[in-house]
Design a protein around this motif. Structure first.
Motif, PDB file in Angstrom:
ATOM      1  N   LEU A 193       0.817  -1.208   0.000  1.00 24.47           N
ATOM      2  CA  LEU A 193       0.000   0.000   0.000  1.00 24.47           C
ATOM      3  C   LEU A 193       0.853   1.261   0.000  1.00 24.47           C
ATOM      4  O   LEU A 193       0.508   2.256  -0.637  1.00 24.47           O
ATOM      5  N   GLY A 194       1.973   1.221   0.721  1.00 20.66           N
ATOM      6  CA  GLY A 194       2.811   2.399   0.877  1.00 20.66           C
ATOM      7  C   GLY A 194       3.326   2.964  -0.432  1.00 20.66           C
ATOM      8  O   GLY A 194       3.442   4.192  -0.582  1.00 20.66           O
ATOM      9  N   ARG A 195       3.637   2.101  -1.395  1.00 24.78           N
ATOM     10  CA  ARG A 195       4.143   2.581  -2.689  1.00 24.78           C
ATOM     11  C   ARG A 195       3.123   3.464  -3.395  1.00 24.78           C
ATOM     12  O   ARG A 195       3.465   4.482  -3.996  1.00 24.78           O
ATOM     13  N   PHE A 196       1.858   3.067  -3.337  1.00 20.33           N
ATOM     14  CA  PHE A 196       0.818   3.840  -4.018  1.00 20.33           C
ATOM     15  C   PHE A 196       0.458   5.090  -3.232  1.00 20.33           C
ATOM     16  O   PHE A 196       0.125   6.130  -3.822  1.00 20.33           O
ATOM     17  N   VAL A 197       0.534   5.008  -1.913  1.00 13.12           N
ATOM     18  CA  VAL A 197       0.323   6.193  -1.096  1.00 13.12           C
ATOM     19  C   VAL A 197       1.410   7.225  -1.395  1.00 13.12           C
ATOM     20  O   VAL A 197       1.136   8.426  -1.541  1.00 13.12           O
ATOM     21  N   ALA A 198       2.659   6.757  -1.506  1.00 17.66           N
ATOM     22  CA  ALA A 198       3.761   7.666  -1.831  1.00 17.66           C
ATOM     23  C   ALA A 198       3.533   8.345  -3.176  1.00 17.66           C
ATOM     24  O   ALA A 198       3.717   9.566  -3.308  1.00 17.66           O
ATOM     25  N   ASP A 199       3.124   7.568  -4.177  1.00 18.59           N
ATOM     26  CA  ASP A 199       2.871   8.146  -5.502  1.00 18.59           C
ATOM     27  C   ASP A 199       1.773   9.209  -5.438  1.00 18.59           C
ATOM     28  O   ASP A 199       1.874  10.265  -6.077  1.00 18.59           O
ATOM     29  N   ARG A 200       0.728   8.913  -4.685  1.00 18.29           N
ATOM     30  CA  ARG A 200      -0.392   9.852  -4.589  1.00 18.29           C
ATOM     31  C   ARG A 200       0.037  11.145  -3.894  1.00 18.29           C
ATOM     32  O   ARG A 200      -0.301  12.250  -4.328  1.00 18.29           O
TER      33      ARG A 200
ATOM     34  N   ASP B 103      -7.286   3.477  -5.118  1.00 19.64           N
ATOM     35  CA  ASP B 103      -8.376   4.118  -4.390  1.00 19.64           C
ATOM     36  C   ASP B 103      -8.031   4.234  -2.905  1.00 19.64           C
ATOM     37  O   ASP B 103      -8.398   5.213  -2.255  1.00 19.64           O
ATOM     38  N   VAL B 104      -7.333   3.230  -2.366  1.00 18.18           N
ATOM     39  CA  VAL B 104      -6.880   3.314  -0.980  1.00 18.18           C
ATOM     40  C   VAL B 104      -5.942   4.508  -0.812  1.00 18.18           C
ATOM     41  O   VAL B 104      -6.038   5.274   0.159  1.00 18.18           O
ATOM     42  N   ALA B 105      -5.042   4.693  -1.762  1.00 14.18           N
ATOM     43  CA  ALA B 105      -4.103   5.810  -1.695  1.00 14.18           C
ATOM     44  C   ALA B 105      -4.845   7.147  -1.728  1.00 14.18           C
ATOM     45  O   ALA B 105      -4.479   8.096  -1.017  1.00 14.18           O
ATOM     46  N   ARG B 106      -5.901   7.223  -2.517  1.00  8.61           N
ATOM     47  CA  ARG B 106      -6.716   8.442  -2.545  1.00  8.61           C
ATOM     48  C   ARG B 106      -7.366   8.693  -1.184  1.00  8.61           C
ATOM     49  O   ARG B 106      -7.464   9.837  -0.731  1.00  8.61           O
ATOM     50  N   ALA B 107      -7.803   7.622  -0.540  1.00  6.72           N
ATOM     51  CA  ALA B 107      -8.424   7.762   0.779  1.00  6.72           C
ATOM     52  C   ALA B 107      -7.411   8.258   1.813  1.00  6.72           C
ATOM     53  O   ALA B 107      -7.738   9.091   2.665  1.00  6.72           O
ATOM     54  N   VAL B 108      -6.180   7.752   1.729  1.00  6.54           N
ATOM     55  CA  VAL B 108      -5.132   8.199   2.655  1.00  6.54           C
ATOM     56  C   VAL B 108      -4.843   9.680   2.443  1.00  6.54           C
ATOM     57  O   VAL B 108      -4.700  10.454   3.408  1.00  6.54           O
ATOM     58  N   HIS B 109      -4.764  10.094   1.200  1.00  3.38           N
ATOM     59  CA  HIS B 109      -4.527  11.501   0.884  1.00  3.38           C
ATOM     60  C   HIS B 109      -5.647  12.369   1.453  1.00  3.38           C
ATOM     61  O   HIS B 109      -5.398  13.402   2.098  1.00  3.38           O
ATOM     62  N   ALA B 110      -6.896  11.914   1.247  1.00  3.57           N
ATOM     63  CA  ALA B 110      -8.037  12.674   1.752  1.00  3.57           C
ATOM     64  C   ALA B 110      -8.031  12.741   3.278  1.00  3.57           C
ATOM     65  O   ALA B 110      -8.323  13.793   3.866  1.00  3.57           O
ATOM     66  N   ALA B 111      -7.667  11.631   3.921  1.00  3.02           N
ATOM     67  CA  ALA B 111      -7.627  11.601   5.383  1.00  3.02           C
ATOM     68  C   ALA B 111      -6.533  12.509   5.921  1.00  3.02           C
ATOM     69  O   ALA B 111      -6.675  13.096   7.001  1.00  3.02           O
ATOM     70  N   SER B 112      -5.452  12.638   5.174  1.00  2.00           N
ATOM     71  CA  SER B 112      -4.349  13.511   5.601  1.00  2.00           C
ATOM     72  C   SER B 112      -4.779  14.966   5.632  1.00  2.00           C
ATOM     73  O   SER B 112      -4.308  15.749   6.474  1.00  2.00           O
ATOM     74  N   LEU B 113      -5.677  15.332   4.736  1.00  2.00           N
ATOM     75  CA  LEU B 113      -6.109  16.725   4.616  1.00  2.00           C
ATOM     76  C   LEU B 113      -7.336  17.038   5.464  1.00  2.00           C
ATOM     77  O   LEU B 113      -7.679  18.206   5.641  1.00  2.00           O
ATOM     78  N   SER B 114      -7.997  16.001   5.963  1.00  2.00           N
ATOM     79  CA  SER B 114      -9.249  16.202   6.683  1.00  2.00           C
ATOM     80  C   SER B 114      -9.008  16.364   8.180  1.00  2.00           C
ATOM     81  O   SER B 114      -7.898  16.205   8.678  1.00  2.00           O
ATOM     82  N   ALA B 115     -10.101  16.639   8.901  1.00  2.00           N
ATOM     83  CA  ALA B 115     -10.052  16.700  10.360  1.00  2.00           C
ATOM     84  C   ALA B 115     -10.741  15.491  10.977  1.00  2.00           C
ATOM     85  O   ALA B 115     -10.936  15.441  12.193  1.00  2.00           O
ATOM     86  N   ALA B 116     -11.106  14.512  10.133  1.00  2.00           N
ATOM     87  CA  ALA B 116     -11.836  13.338  10.613  1.00  2.00           C
ATOM     88  C   ALA B 116     -10.984  12.529  11.587  1.00  2.00           C
ATOM     89  O   ALA B 116      -9.778  12.377  11.396  1.00  2.00           O
ATOM     90  N   GLN B 117     -11.628  12.028  12.625  1.00  3.53           N
ATOM     91  CA  GLN B 117     -10.952  11.184  13.604  1.00  3.53           C
ATOM     92  C   GLN B 117     -11.718   9.881  13.783  1.00  3.53           C
ATOM     93  O   GLN B 117     -12.808   9.707  13.243  1.00  3.53           O
ATOM     94  N   GLY B 118     -11.127   8.960  14.542  1.00  6.61           N
ATOM     95  CA  GLY B 118     -11.777   7.681  14.778  1.00  6.61           C
ATOM     96  C   GLY B 118     -11.479   6.679  13.687  1.00  6.61           C
ATOM     97  O   GLY B 118     -10.426   6.735  13.036  1.00  6.61           O
ATOM     98  N   VAL B 119     -12.398   5.752  13.453  1.00  6.98           N
ATOM     99  CA  VAL B 119     -12.236   4.681  12.474  1.00  6.98           C
ATOM    100  C   VAL B 119     -13.091   4.962  11.252  1.00  6.98           C
ATOM    101  O   VAL B 119     -14.250   5.378  11.369  1.00  6.98           O
ATOM    102  N   ILE B 120     -12.524   4.751  10.064  1.00  4.63           N
ATOM    103  CA  ILE B 120     -13.264   4.926   8.815  1.00  4.63           C
ATOM    104  C   ILE B 120     -12.981   3.723   7.918  1.00  4.63           C
ATOM    105  O   ILE B 120     -11.825   3.399   7.638  1.00  4.63           O
ATOM    106  N   ASN B 121     -14.044   3.064   7.469  1.00  4.93           N
ATOM    107  CA  ASN B 121     -13.897   1.927   6.568  1.00  4.93           C
ATOM    108  C   ASN B 121     -13.535   2.386   5.163  1.00  4.93           C
ATOM    109  O   ASN B 121     -14.098   3.365   4.656  1.00  4.93           O
ATOM    110  N   ILE B 122     -12.632   1.636   4.535  1.00  5.26           N
ATOM    111  CA  ILE B 122     -12.267   1.877   3.140  1.00  5.26           C
ATOM    112  C   ILE B 122     -12.470   0.577   2.376  1.00  5.26           C
ATOM    113  O   ILE B 122     -11.734  -0.398   2.559  1.00  5.26           O
TER     114      ILE B 122
END
Length: 320
Positions: A12-19, A202-221
């Motif tokens: 997963l990390g490789r695609f997160v890095a690319d994103r 799509d997981v990498a997109r979710a990580v990017h979005a979570a990095s920019l958001s203020a959401a806390q807790g658990v979120i299903n992907i």
């Protein structure tokens, strides 16, 4: 925004890095065990104090943790999935950087669920194996840390880079061998299992979005749709152009299979298939409720399972 990415060389990390690198507003620093990491550090053995000093020097605004282990015994899984996260949380608590933590969790934390149901974040986790237990323990550490943190519970990732030893990777390898050998029949087992597949991009997109958001807790992907492995095998056969017959092996009493995903031959060049195709402790069914990701991250999956399988097949076909 400076982001510290832990586990950038993983699946997963490789695609997160690319994103993240595609975002001009992000300054990315990679921390990991490999030689190509910006900073070499082993979370499983390194001290929180050493990591704290690094955090204070780099001063990231976000820390994304994609590191972890999916295989091994309970001791190894605990070291890499739980102790490592404890190190990250403690280092962030000691540091003055005030970074937000995005932790990658796993759908295996929930354990088995009722067929036909969608698992929401408020479901009581009952992991069915040591991997899920180690990841759930990490999630509890993050949630109880007092940090600005979110845990993304990723269900069954698929797409390019899928490990050859994973169920979909084994399925593609079995089909490659059948085509290479000219076999008209391909015997497969465990195709009744249903999982929620989500593409790694799509997981990498979710990580990017979570990095920019203020959401806390658990979120299903996840995709929000359980797919029977039998359907995935049929789609893979179509994208691969395999014209043979897929023969499904029946499961004996007790729910265990004589053969899992593998090659029909049993000679030394083609070892017997594995005993069970999904050793994640989640039983026969898993499907994510992904409404929270939509509402709090503005995220929806975009890539179809067919596209994910086509990418898996392209990589398998290159081994012919």
């Amino acid at each position: 925004m400076r982001v510290l990415l832990i586990g950038a060389n993983g699946y997963l990390g490789r695609f997160v890095a690319d994103r993240l690198l595609a975002d001009p507003a992000v300054q990315l620093t990679a921390l990991g065990r490999g030689d190509d990491a910006d900073v070499r550090f082993d979370l499983a053995t390194g001290s929180p104090g050493a990591l704290t000093r690094f955090l204070d020097a780099v001063h990231p605004g976000v820390v994304v943790n994609c590191a972890g282990a999916t295989r091994g015994g309970a001791r190894e899984l605990t070291r890499h999935n739980t102790v490592a996260v404890a190190t990250v949380c403690e280092a962030l608590r000691r540091s003055g950087c005030g970074a937000r933590l995005v932790q990658i969790g796993c759908g295996a934390e929930y354990g088995p669920s009722q067929p036909g149901s969608s698992t929401a974040e408020d479901a009581v986790p009952r992991p069915g194996g040591p991997y899920g237990v180690s990841k759930l323990a990490a999630t509890e550490l993050v949630l109880g840390s007092g940090l600005d943190a979110v845990v993304l519970r990723v269900f069954s990732p698929a797409g390019p880079g899928t490990p050859a030893g994973s169920p979909l990777g084994r399925l593609a390898e079995a089909m490659r061998r059948a085509m290479q050998s000219g076999d008209s029949d391909l015997k497969l087992g465990g195709l009744g299992v249903q999982r929620d597949f989500v593409d790694v991009r799509d997981v990498a997109r979710a990580v990017h979005a979570a990095s920019l958001s203020a959401a806390q807790g658990v979120i299903n992907i996840g995709s929000g749709r359980a797919v029977r492995l039998r359907e995935a095998a049929s789609v893979l056969a179509r994208v691969a152009g395999y014209g043979g017959t897929l023969l499904e092996l029946d499961a004996p009493p007790g729910g265990h299979l004589r053969g899992g995903i593998g090659h029909p031959r049993t000679d030394p060049d083609h070892p017997s298939p594995m005993a069970y195709p999904y050793p994640d402790g989640c039983g026969s069914w898993q499907q994510a409720d992904v409404r929270t990701a939509r509402d709090r991250l503005g995220w929806r999956p975009r890539i179809s399972l067919e596209e994910s399988l086509a990418d898996i097949w392209m990589e398998a076909a290159c081994r012919i």
